[in-house]
Design a protein around this motif. Structure first.
Motif, PDB file in Angstrom:
ATOM      1  N   THR A  45       0.833  -1.204   0.000  1.00 12.65           N
ATOM      2  CA  THR A  45       0.000   0.000   0.000  1.00 12.65           C
ATOM      3  C   THR A  45       0.869   1.255   0.000  1.00 12.65           C
ATOM      4  OG1 THR A  45      -1.801  -1.139   1.141  1.00 12.65           O
ATOM      5  CG2 THR A  45      -1.784   1.264   1.289  1.00 12.65           C
ATOM      6  N   VAL A  46       1.914   1.263   0.820  1.00 11.39           N
ATOM      7  CA  VAL A  46       2.827   2.411   0.858  1.00 11.39           C
ATOM      8  C   VAL A  46       3.490   2.591  -0.506  1.00 11.39           C
ATOM      9  CG1 VAL A  46       4.995   3.264   1.843  1.00 11.39           C
ATOM     10  CG2 VAL A  46       3.219   2.333   3.333  1.00 11.39           C
ATOM     11  N   LEU A  47       3.917   1.503  -1.122  1.00 12.35           N
ATOM     12  CA  LEU A  47       4.549   1.581  -2.444  1.00 12.35           C
ATOM     13  C   LEU A  47       3.570   2.133  -3.474  1.00 12.35           C
ATOM     14  CD1 LEU A  47       6.909   1.054  -4.373  1.00 12.35           C
ATOM     15  CD2 LEU A  47       6.063  -1.297  -4.616  1.00 12.35           C
ATOM     16  N   GLN A  48       2.325   1.698  -3.437  1.00 10.24           N
ATOM     17  CA  GLN A  48       1.328   2.184  -4.388  1.00 10.24           C
ATOM     18  C   GLN A  48       1.067   3.676  -4.200  1.00 10.24           C
ATOM     19  OE1 GLN A  48       0.235   0.259  -7.044  1.00 10.24           O
ATOM     20  NE2 GLN A  48       1.863  -0.960  -6.126  1.00 10.24           N
ATOM     21  N   ARG A  49       1.041   4.122  -2.957  1.00  4.99           N
ATOM     22  CA  ARG A  49       0.864   5.559  -2.685  1.00  4.99           C
ATOM     23  C   ARG A  49       2.062   6.354  -3.198  1.00  4.99           C
ATOM     24  NH1 ARG A  49      -1.601   5.417   3.443  1.00  4.99           N
ATOM     25  NH2 ARG A  49      -3.625   4.596   2.852  1.00  4.99           N
ATOM     26  N   CYS A  50       3.245   5.800  -3.017  1.00 10.08           N
ATOM     27  CA  CYS A  50       4.463   6.456  -3.500  1.00 10.08           C
ATOM     28  C   CYS A  50       4.421   6.556  -5.027  1.00 10.08           C
ATOM     29  CB  CYS A  50       5.688   5.686  -3.034  1.00 10.08           C
ATOM     30  SG  CYS A  50       7.246   6.456  -3.464  1.00 10.08           S
ATOM     31  N   LEU A  51       4.006   5.490  -5.680  1.00 14.07           N
ATOM     32  CA  LEU A  51       3.921   5.496  -7.142  1.00 14.07           C
ATOM     33  C   LEU A  51       2.862   6.484  -7.637  1.00 14.07           C
ATOM     34  CD1 LEU A  51       4.264   1.671  -7.887  1.00 14.07           C
ATOM     35  CD2 LEU A  51       5.986   3.469  -8.248  1.00 14.07           C
ATOM     36  N   ALA A  52       1.752   6.587  -6.919  1.00 15.59           N
ATOM     37  CA  ALA A  52       0.710   7.553  -7.293  1.00 15.59           C
ATOM     38  C   ALA A  52       1.234   8.976  -7.152  1.00 15.59           C
ATOM     39  CB  ALA A  52      -0.530   7.346  -6.432  1.00 15.59           C
ATOM     40  N   HIS A  53       1.933   9.252  -6.063  1.00 19.01           N
ATOM     41  CA  HIS A  53       2.528  10.577  -5.845  1.00 19.01           C
ATOM     42  C   HIS A  53       3.541  10.880  -6.948  1.00 19.01           C
ATOM     43  CE1 HIS A  53       4.209  14.003  -3.705  1.00 19.01           C
ATOM     44  NE2 HIS A  53       5.412  13.492  -3.933  1.00 19.01           N
ATOM     45  N   ARG A  54       4.376   9.892  -7.244  1.00 19.28           N
ATOM     46  CA  ARG A  54       5.390  10.033  -8.285  1.00 19.28           C
ATOM     47  C   ARG A  54       4.723  10.257  -9.643  1.00 19.28           C
ATOM     48  NH1 ARG A  54       7.457   7.387 -12.198  1.00 19.28           N
ATOM     49  NH2 ARG A  54       9.675   7.287 -12.611  1.00 19.28           N
ATOM     50  N   GLY A  55       3.626   9.555  -9.908  1.00 22.16           N
ATOM     51  CA  GLY A  55       2.909   9.666 -11.178  1.00 22.16           C
ATOM     52  C   GLY A  55       2.365  11.062 -11.433  1.00 22.16           C
ATOM     53  N   ALA A  56       2.026  11.759 -10.372  1.00 18.06           N
ATOM     54  CA  ALA A  56       1.507  13.124 -10.517  1.00 18.06           C
ATOM     55  C   ALA A  56       2.594  14.080 -11.010  1.00 18.06           C
ATOM     56  CB  ALA A  56       0.944  13.609  -9.179  1.00 18.06           C
ATOM     57  N   TRP A  57       3.867  13.701 -10.880  1.00 19.81           N
ATOM     58  CA  TRP A  57       4.975  14.557 -11.304  1.00 19.81           C
ATOM     59  C   TRP A  57       5.283  14.405 -12.783  1.00 19.81           C
ATOM     60  CZ3 TRP A  57       9.346  15.769  -7.437  1.00 19.81           C
ATOM     61  CH2 TRP A  57       8.791  16.094  -6.201  1.00 19.81           C
ATOM     62  N   ARG A  58       4.793  13.353 -13.401  1.00 20.02           N
ATOM     63  CA  ARG A  58       5.038  13.103 -14.833  1.00 20.02           C
ATOM     64  C   ARG A  58       6.524  13.167 -15.168  1.00 20.02           C
ATOM     65  NH1 ARG A  58      -0.069  13.591 -17.563  1.00 20.02           N
ATOM     66  NH2 ARG A  58      -1.572  14.518 -16.159  1.00 20.02           N
ATOM     67  N   THR A  59       7.296  12.407 -14.430  1.00 16.29           N
ATOM     68  CA  THR A  59       8.745  12.395 -14.607  1.00 16.29           C
ATOM     69  C   THR A  59       9.189  11.185 -15.416  1.00 16.29           C
ATOM     70  OG1 THR A  59      10.857  12.364 -13.439  1.00 16.29           O
ATOM     71  CG2 THR A  59       9.061  11.201 -12.390  1.00 16.29           C
ATOM     72  N   ASP A  60      10.312  11.309 -16.068  1.00 14.11           N
ATOM     73  CA  ASP A  60      10.917  10.183 -16.775  1.00 14.11           C
ATOM     74  C   ASP A  60      12.009   9.525 -15.939  1.00 14.11           C
ATOM     75  OD1 ASP A  60       9.359  10.347 -19.076  1.00 14.11           O
ATOM     76  OD2 ASP A  60      10.690  11.825 -19.990  1.00 14.11           O
TER      77      ASP A  60
END
Length: 125
Positions: A45-60
């Motif tokens: 769950t923590v990893l999924q939240r981290c990925l969602a937060h990261r996804g909002a940045w639209r980074t490569d």
């Protein structure tokens, strides 16, 4: 969570890349460990939240942990960025990891723990 439950080092956490995550098996590849690490529901769950937060940045940037300084590049975040995450518990990541490793070694075969964590035994000279 990776440090507390899985004994992940700061380096293993910082170097974790999107490609190291197996979404189907709920596992991650940490550092030089011989096997993928299965994540418990809380860590997943923590990893999924981290990925969602990261996804909002639209980074490569291929790393899971991305900061404002690393979002435009491809380098991992610095270790100094991870230390404040455990400030509320009052212990630095290294102490949390050492405590977890000591607990595992006391309850399991130390050689199995070393192999699971990608550690090598050194023979005395």
């Amino acid at each position: 969570m990776p440090t507390l439950l899985h004994g992940a080092s700061s380096s293993e956490t910082r170097m974790l890349k999107i490609d190291d995550i197996d979404q189907q098996a709920h596992t991650v590849r940490l550092g030089k460990r011989a096997h993928a690490v299965p994540l418990d529901p809380a860590s997943w769950t923590v990893l999924q939240r981290c990925l969602a937060h990261r996804g909002a940045w639209r980074t490569d940037n291929p790393h899971v942990v991305v900061t404002k300084r690393t979002e435009a590049g491809r380098i991992p975040t610095s270790a100094a960025c991870l230390f404040p995450l455990l400030d509320d518990c009052g212990f630095p990541p290294r102490m949390v990891r050492s405590t977890r490793l000591a607990d595992l070694v006391n309850t399991m075969d130390p050689k199995l723990v070393a192999a699971a964590f990608g550690m090598e035994t050194h023979k005395p000279p």
